[in-house]
Write a protein that holds these residues in place. Structure first.
Motif, short mmCIF file in Angstrom:
data_model
loop_
_atom_site.label_atom_id
_atom_site.label_comp_id
_atom_site.label_asym_id
_atom_site.label_seq_id
_atom_site.Cartn_x
_atom_site.Cartn_y
_atom_site.Cartn_z
N THR A 34 0.21 3.86 4.88
CA THR A 34 0.13 2.55 4.23
C THR A 34 -0.17 2.70 2.75
O THR A 34 0.44 2.04 1.90
CB THR A 34 -0.96 1.70 4.90
OG1 THR A 34 -0.66 1.53 6.29
CG2 THR A 34 -1.07 0.33 4.24
N GLN A 74 2.94 3.93 0.94
CA GLN A 74 3.94 2.87 0.81
C GLN A 74 3.59 1.90 -0.30
O GLN A 74 4.44 1.49 -1.11
CB GLN A 74 4.09 2.13 2.13
CG GLN A 74 5.09 0.98 2.11
CD GLN A 74 6.51 1.44 1.79
OE1 GLN A 74 6.92 2.52 2.17
NE2 GLN A 74 7.26 0.61 1.09
N THR A 133 5.20 0.77 -3.89
CA THR A 133 5.37 -0.62 -4.31
C THR A 133 4.88 -0.82 -5.74
O THR A 133 5.55 -1.48 -6.55
CB THR A 133 4.60 -1.56 -3.36
OG1 THR A 133 5.16 -1.47 -2.05
CG2 THR A 133 4.65 -3.00 -3.83
#
Length: 279
Positions: A241, A244, A248
């Motif tokens: 997470t 990721q 972003t």
């Protein structure tokens, strides 16, 4: 070897509790991963507890004492380590923020707390609770401003903020408050204390349209990401997470204006507010 001492809440209780947790774990011959399995958490979480970047929750403390044979030490001292002047949903994030070596944040709606002025913070807190007594608002603002002392260190933590253009355009607290608040952000950027980029409306759709994100890196603990919503917040340490959301953030910086163009836009909008012109 002398037993662990009770903690003094005035002397960084989370750090002291984390050190005691590490000593007790090592006395038992357990790795962080092995202890995590016994506590039903990840080894990464145990490492963050030991580093003082995460809180030991009261409901977990008795199990820690049972697994490590510490005779109720962690249950007795957990309350002291969890005392905070911040709202419950944000307290753990604020404390982790104070230990971070780098903070990367995308703000879609308001100036991040570390960059706020007292006037802007007052307007935000008043909007959060329109019926709160003024002295309560003043206490909240004082806590808000206490966080900004992190900026007294000229280099640490490294701050990289991406502000949506809506942050600049939403008139919060009136035009004079906005002029002061944006001038303050511009001053921090000019002094090199923070990297600021503006994500313009012209960038169109982007990968973080559903909300804000905050990534925090630490010297002796794995990175964290903080998710925030109205009166809610959650820290996440899952490596996939975090990776990721780091991607972003990189996409957001690629779509945003350069720091130089961002600074020029922030100063321009601040001047518009100061001269009571419509942006």
């Amino acid at each position: 070897m002398p037993g662990p001492k009770n903690l003094d809440p005035s002397s960084s209780p989370r750090a002291l509790l984390g050190a005691e947790l590490r000593h007790a774990r090592e006395r038992k011959g357990l790795s962080q991963e092995a202890l995590g399995l016994r506590l039903f958490v990840s080894g990464t979480f145990v490492g963050q507890l030991e580093a003082g970047t995460r809180r030991l929750r009261p409901e977990m403390a008795p199990l820690v004492d049972e697994v490590l044979g510490t005779n109720g030490f962690f249950e007795r001292n957990c309350e002291a380590s969890n005392k905070s002047r911040y709202p419950e949903h944000f307290a753990e994030a604020a404390e982790a923020e104070a230990e971070a070596t780098a903070i990367r944040q995308y703000a879609p709606l308001l100036i991040p707390g570390l960059l706020q002025t007292p006037g802007y913070a007052h307007a935000v807190n008043r909007a959060y609770d329109p019926t709160a007594p003024e002295e309560t608002i003043d206490e909240w603002v004082a806590g808000w401003m206490e966080r900004t002392r992190l900026l007294d260190n000229p280099t640490t933590p490294m701050l990289w903020m991406v502000l949506d253009e809506a942050v600049l355009r939403r008139e919060t607290g009136g035009r004079a408050v906005m002029a002061e608040a944006l001038s303050h952000v511009a001053d921090l950027a000019r002094r090199g204390r923070v990297i600021v980029q503006v994500l313009p409306f012209s960038a169109g759709a982007h990968k973080s349209m559903e909300g804000s994100l905050r990534l925090m890196d630490f010297e002796d603990a794995p990175p964290l990401v903080y998710f925030e919503g109205p009166s809610t917040g959650r820290l996440e340490d899952d490596p996939a997470t975090v990776a990721q959301l780091r991607f972003t953030f990189e996409l957001l910086t690629a779509s945003a204006l350069s720091p130089q163009k961002s600074l020029a836009l922030i100063e321009q909008v601040a001047q518009d507010y100061a001269h009571e012109e419509h942006p």
